[in-house]
Motif scaffolding. Structure first.
Motif, short mmCIF file in Angstrom:
data_model
loop_
_atom_site.label_atom_id
_atom_site.label_comp_id
_atom_site.label_asym_id
_atom_site.label_seq_id
_atom_site.Cartn_x
_atom_site.Cartn_y
_atom_site.Cartn_z
N ARG A 184 0.83 -1.20 0.00
CA ARG A 184 0.00 0.00 0.00
C ARG A 184 0.87 1.26 0.00
N ARG A 185 0.66 2.19 0.91
CA ARG A 185 1.36 3.47 0.88
C ARG A 185 2.86 3.35 1.16
N LYS A 186 3.26 2.24 1.73
CA LYS A 186 4.69 2.03 2.01
C LYS A 186 5.45 1.57 0.77
N CYS A 187 4.72 1.25 -0.28
CA CYS A 187 5.35 0.76 -1.51
C CYS A 187 5.97 1.93 -2.27
N PRO A 188 7.20 1.77 -2.75
CA PRO A 188 7.83 2.86 -3.50
C PRO A 188 7.12 3.18 -4.82
N HIS A 189 6.29 2.25 -5.30
CA HIS A 189 5.56 2.46 -6.56
C HIS A 189 4.13 2.95 -6.33
N PHE A 190 3.78 3.28 -5.08
CA PHE A 190 2.37 3.55 -4.77
C PHE A 190 1.78 4.67 -5.64
N ARG A 191 2.52 5.74 -5.84
CA ARG A 191 1.98 6.88 -6.60
C ARG A 191 1.67 6.50 -8.05
N ASN A 192 2.45 5.58 -8.61
CA ASN A 192 2.25 5.16 -9.99
C ASN A 192 1.55 3.81 -10.12
N CYS A 193 1.08 3.28 -9.00
CA CYS A 193 0.47 1.94 -9.01
C CYS A 193 -0.79 1.94 -9.87
N ARG A 197 -4.31 3.58 -8.70
CA ARG A 197 -4.76 4.68 -9.56
C ARG A 197 -6.19 4.41 -10.04
N ALA A 198 -6.45 3.15 -10.45
CA ALA A 198 -7.81 2.77 -10.87
C ALA A 198 -8.79 2.87 -9.71
N ARG A 199 -8.32 2.48 -8.52
CA ARG A 199 -9.18 2.55 -7.34
C ARG A 199 -9.57 3.99 -7.03
N ARG A 200 -8.63 4.91 -7.18
CA ARG A 200 -8.94 6.33 -6.94
C ARG A 200 -9.96 6.84 -7.94
#
Length: 667
Positions: A184-193, A197-200
């Motif tokens: 989740r937010r701890k993932c370094p790729h979270f912003r580009n996930c 992104r689809a969930r948002r």
């Protein structure tokens, strides 16, 4: 007509009526009173907090009829709407065509997003991890992985449908997004996930378009913890005749020998020496994987032996602990060992992968134990087998009546659910009772009903021929006699014919009878089950005018061939479901125990709906013309045959055979 149907909604009429928003913006738009009726009923249902069932014939334009009331709810900020379909084709029509058109013409802005299951999205973290470990994970050293890596740099949504090639199941399983394998937010790729992104986008959307499988996954998970979709207030279910089947799969069990092997091979494949445990300091875990593989092989071998010995008597339906459980013990040991290894793993990505595999072991073990113990007395448990290049053995269970489950998680949770299809009703003393069978099977208790005919002129567009002299479809001589009769109808329309069967055995018999004749007369035969997938069969059928397509279950519905390419639909036999399937046996037994007649309460209405679906393949537009041929004499010999004819749109019916005057038209 009840008051629910009499109320007027002028605003809806201004959208669908003469000179309305749609007519002004859509060249060639035809005013259809049925479309207006459905839209008005949908809006009243939403406003009154009522469930609504609508059977709308082909050509009504159902999607506009439910989308417009949905849009009016969301633009008035009354709540988010979820629209669910069964087929990808309809999803794509809604999201790429219908909704963009309505978005352009509506004065108020709204947003709509297509929802996909989480496993459809690429996980960038897992992709990077797989890249670092590719030599121990994959046989081909990651050639497919490299292609996914390049695609990941270009793709906008990162979903499987956007990938320009079909990856192996093992490869995609290693890189897809998973619940329980996410930082989740701890993932370094979270912003580009791609998934988040689809969930948002879903969170911000006014209208969510999903399929029935995702809808029921969400409903089931919302009962336990949190769903896979954001909260929504209204639900619209198109192609609603399929929801019982989809619900069965979500409230039942389905475990195969292939699924167990696939999971174990992901950990360690003894043949290729690949897997997550390869080259790790995990000798004891690899040993346990081997033990589980041996136990699984023995377990499913015993099940297959039992099935071969008892299938003639039980059709695969099994009793409590019908085989010994030698598999869940090793799976539990493997789960514990993987959990221990995960705790000591220095690489956080490795820890997530191992933890997820431990959870899979738990899930498989729990499902196997539940299947063998059969705790739910309202479900049926059975074994299925399929043999291609390998033998598949599946353990299946499903509720005898999934209605209570659907009622609890859907109809009791949402104040207004709109369900629609072209085939939902059977014969009834009034409009609403025609939906009794569908309502009983899906747990729908308190609802409004609307039955709308098609705007097409079936009396001018369709002639139905019934062959009354053919033997009963169960008789030995039926296949040869039916094949002979088919020749004249195939010649009548110069091919361009669907022949619909209820079993592969009958399809193959008649294909053998007709194959030579078709070839001699320059007709191309496209045969389902002969090695060509359904999409390719349909494409080739459309492109060759003198073709005949033999199809079974999946060709009775969801197939759209407008124009002359399809001018003839031949229904080989009335589509009564095979009564010896374990689940149907369970339903028949339950009805008998309740003092009901299973034939009239279950088998007949089910067959009528299926018959309507087959009939509906022919006319897809106002210009389509052709014939429907019924090669089952029971439709005129048996008293229940009238119910099949009463259920379809009124058309010319010509009965041939002794006792019927040649060329006489019967309505």
């Amino acid at each position: 007509m009840n008051p629910f149907q009499e109320q007027q909604q002028l605003e809806i009429r201004e959208i669908f009526g003469a000179g309305g928003l749609i007519e002004q913006s859509l060249p060639g738009f035809e005013l259809r009173p049925q479309q207006l009726q459905m839209a008005e009923a949908g809006e009243r249902a939403f406003e009154a907090g009522r469930h609504l069932v609508v059977e709308a014939g082909t050509g009504v334009g159902k999607s506009f009829s439910y989308l417009v009331p949905a849009i009016r709810q969301v633009t008035q900020k009354k709540g988010k709407v979820l629209v669910s379909t069964f087929t990808i084709t309809l999803q794509e029509q809604l999201i790429n065509k219908d909704i963009p058109f309505l978005l352009d013409i509506f004065p108020d802005a709204f947003t709509a997003v297509l929802a996909k299951g989480r496993g459809n999205y690429l996980c960038l973290r897992r992709l990077a991890f797989a890249g670092k470990r590719q030599q121990r994970l994959f046989d081909d050293f990651g050639s497919g992985l490299a292609a996914i890596g390049e695609w990941a740099k270009r793709t906008r949504d990162g979903s499987l449908s956007d990938l320009p090639f079909v990856p192996s199941m093992h490869l995609w399983d290693a890189v897809k997004s998973e619940h329980g394998n996410c930082r989740r937010r701890k993932c370094p790729h979270f912003r580009n996930c791609f998934y988040w992104r689809a969930r948002r986008r879903l969170e911000a959307a006014d209208i969510i378009v999903a399929n029935h499988a995702l809808l029921f996954s969400d409903l089931v998970l919302k009962e336990e913890t949190a769903g896979v979709l954001p909260d929504y207030r209204y639900v619209i279910i198109d192609e609603a005749h399929n929801i019982e089947q989809v619900a069965e799969e979500h409230f039942g069990i389905n475990i195969s020998n292939y699924a167990v092997t696939f999971m174990l091979n992901g950990l360690y494949n003894a043949r290729t020496q690949k897997g997550i445990l390869a080259f790790m300091d995990a000798e004891s875990q690899v040993h346990l994987v081997r033990q589980c593989a041996q136990a699984a092989k023995a377990f499913f071998k015993r099940i297959l032996d039992w099935y071969e010995q008892s299938k003639d008597e039980t059709n695969g339906r099994c009793w409590i602990n019908f085989v010994d459980d030698n598999l869940t013990g090793p799976l539990q040991q493997l789960r514990s060992a993987l959990s221990r290894l995960a705790k000591t793993a220095k690489d956080e990505d490795e820890r997530f992968e191992l933890t997820r595999y431990a959870e899979r072991c738990t899930e498989l073990g729990n499902s196997i134990q539940s299947f063998l113990k059969q705790p739910d007395h309202q479900s049926v448990y059975w074994v299925e087998t399929k043999e291609t290049n390998r033998v598949y053995v599946s353990l299946r269970s499903a509720p005898i009546n999934v209605g209570p489950d659907v009622e609890r998680c859907l109809f009791e949770k949402f104040e207004s659910v709109l369900l629609t299809s072209a085939t939902l009703s059977t014969d009834g003393k009034d409009e609403k009772t025609g939906f009794d069978f569908f309502a009983a099977r899906t747990g729908l208790q308190d609802f409004e009903a609307l039955k709308l005919g098609s705007p097409f002129d079936y009396e001018k567009q369709v002639t139905m021929y019934i062959e009354s002299d053919l033997p009963d479809p169960n008789d030995e001589g039926y296949a040869a006699a039916a094949a002979e009769v088919m020749k004249k109808y195939i010649q009548l329309t110069k091919g361009r014919a669907f022949v619909l069967f209820t079993s592969y055995s009958m399809l193959n018999k008649i294909a053998e009878e007709l194959g030579g004749w078709l070839q001699e007369n320059d007709f191309s035969l496209f045969q389902q089950g002969a090695g060509t997938d359904r999409t390719t069969l349909l494409t080739r059928f459309k492109s060759e005018s003198n073709s005949v397509l033999f199809g079974t279950d999946s060709f009775w519905q969801g197939i759209d061939v407008p124009g002359e390419a399809l001018s003839n639909v031949i229904i080989c036999r009335l589509p009564f479901a095979v009564p010896n399937h374990p689940l149907r046996q369970g339903r028949i037994e339950q009805l008998r125990e309740a003092g009901e007649n299973p034939f009239y309460k279950y088998q007949l209405p089910w067959a009528i709906i299926k018959f309507k679906q087959g009939f509906g393949r022919l006319v897809r537009s106002k210009n389509d013309k052709g014939v429907v041929v019924v090669l089952d004499s029971r439709i005129v010999r048996k008293s229940y045959g009238k119910q099949f004819l009463a259920a379809i749109p009124k058309c010319k019916v010509v009965v041939t055979g002794r006792g019927y005057e040649a060329g006489t038209v019967y309505y």
